[in-house]
Design an enzyme around this catalytic site. Sequence first.
Site, short mmCIF file in Angstrom:
data_model
loop_
_atom_site.label_atom_id
_atom_site.label_comp_id
_atom_site.label_asym_id
_atom_site.label_seq_id
_atom_site.Cartn_x
_atom_site.Cartn_y
_atom_site.Cartn_z
CG HIS A 1 1.36 -9.76 4.00
ND1 HIS A 1 1.59 -8.46 3.63
CD2 HIS A 1 0.05 -9.97 3.80
CE1 HIS A 1 0.45 -7.92 3.22
NE2 HIS A 1 -0.49 -8.82 3.31
CB CYS B 1 -9.40 -3.88 1.48
SG CYS B 1 -7.68 -4.28 1.45
CB THR C 1 -0.92 0.00 1.25
OG1 THR C 1 -1.82 -1.10 1.15
CG2 THR C 1 -1.69 1.29 1.40
CD GLN D 1 -2.15 -11.30 -4.33
OE1 GLN D 1 -1.84 -12.50 -4.35
NE2 GLN D 1 -2.76 -10.76 -3.30
C1 PLP Z 1 -2.38 -6.54 -5.49
C2 PLP Z 1 -2.22 -5.97 -4.12
N1 PLP Z 1 -1.76 -4.73 -3.98
C3 PLP Z 1 -1.57 -4.18 -2.77
C4 PLP Z 1 -1.88 -4.87 -1.64
C5 PLP Z 1 -1.69 -4.21 -0.31
O1 PLP Z 1 -0.62 -4.80 0.35
P1 PLP Z 1 -0.25 -4.44 1.87
O2 PLP Z 1 -1.19 -5.24 2.69
O3 PLP Z 1 1.17 -4.86 2.01
O4 PLP Z 1 -0.44 -3.00 2.02
C6 PLP Z 1 -2.38 -6.17 -1.73
C7 PLP Z 1 -2.73 -6.95 -0.52
O5 PLP Z 1 -3.86 -7.15 -0.19
C8 PLP Z 1 -2.56 -6.74 -3.01
O6 PLP Z 1 -3.05 -7.96 -3.17
#
Ligand code: PLP
Length: 412
Positions: free
Chosen positions: A206, A332, A77, A184
């Site tokens: 993660h 989310c 993010t 991903q």
């Molecule tokens: C494609 C994608 N972008 C961004 C994110 C956000 O990742 P983070 O949880 O490390 O902020 C995710 C995770 O849910 C994701 O799958």
Amino acid sequence: MSDTTHEYAYLDNGDGTQVLPEVLEAMLPYFTESYGNPASLHQLGLAAEEALDEARESLATSLGCAASELVFTSSATESNNLALAGLRAVNPDKKHLIISPIEHSSVRNLAKHWAKKGFLELTELEVDDEGRVNPESLKQALRPDTLAVSIIHGNNEIGTIQDIETLGAICREAEVPLHIDAAQTLGKIPLNLHELPVDLASFNAHKLHGPKGVGALYIRKRVKIRRQFEGGPQEGNVRPGTENVPAIVGFAKAAEIAVRDMDKVTAHVNDLTQKLADGLMAIPHVRLNGPAINSSERLPGNLNLTFKYIEGEAILMSLNYQGVYVSSGSACSSRALTPSHVLTSIGLLHEEAHGSIRFTLSRLNTEADVTKAIEVTKAAVERLRAMTAFIPEEHSERESEHATTFYKKKND
Ligand SMILES: Cc1ncc(COP(=O)(O)O)c(C=O)c1O
């Protein structure tokens, strides 16, 4: 591929994965022994700095880029926000942004916020009914004042992998930077950033059996971005704040293992995904969302299905009680009642999007997980449908046939 047996079946690896023992082991000394701040000039600081440098080199090798092109962040993010806001800060005259309609909320919400505030104009590209961005729509959308194009590399909900070579070549020709959200794809498909026509790329740990709360941003040499908050000179002045050394060490280790084991893990995960799909697609009125499973256009281990005439949340809850852990839509949005924007963008009706469940498998899943998931899902769907008044009797046969044909076609 796992020697751990659980009472539950964890099929939500697209949201988060279990940290591998090797990864945890690599991290531990940086909590308890080499716990210095990498900016400190004494021995403990130098040891932490050395670990940071090694982790950066190692991650760069996994990604096919130079260590100097990587900035560590707290998450994908943050990387997504830093990439786009950082570019915008050094290009105030560029008033147009292009994204796909199936971006993660960290790109989508930022872009929508900017458009709403009138900071720039936003173009959302067309995608086909399996989520592929139409390259023609990209060509037509590019303008002299386009700040950047931001595309999700592997979609977290329906698994679609974009043709970044083609999309990137179009951006290169127009001299517009391309940012990809590759949260991903790292560790799941081969990645070589220097061979891909991309300028910025976001990652996290993660999703690949590394710790939560750590990410990275690749910034191709000579691409300029500005940091988004003030502080010290860490991370090449682009991302101030003391680095999370244990998590960064774990991230690099997890990426190294994922790249090392990719062929073996992909074969294992594909086999299980196929068995899961075979079992679940035998249920009437089920539709596969996204590209054919186990194809090069879909993330390994991603299976997104619509169970018609029932709510995804009801299935999810029912599976949860029986120890099968899945997602409805993306993490989310799984607590929100609005249908997934990804599913509606590929043409699903609201009620179809609401009836969708995502199963995501990893190296740690077993045949027993798949068998359990099939049994529990079948029973849940039957029970929930028995409570539903509006399954159109006369459609049952025809739709069931349609679903089977659709599925077969996709898997030929
Ligand atoms: C494609 C994608 N972008 C961004 C994110 C956000 O990742 P983070 O949880 O490390 O902020 C995710 C995770 O849910 C994701 O799958």
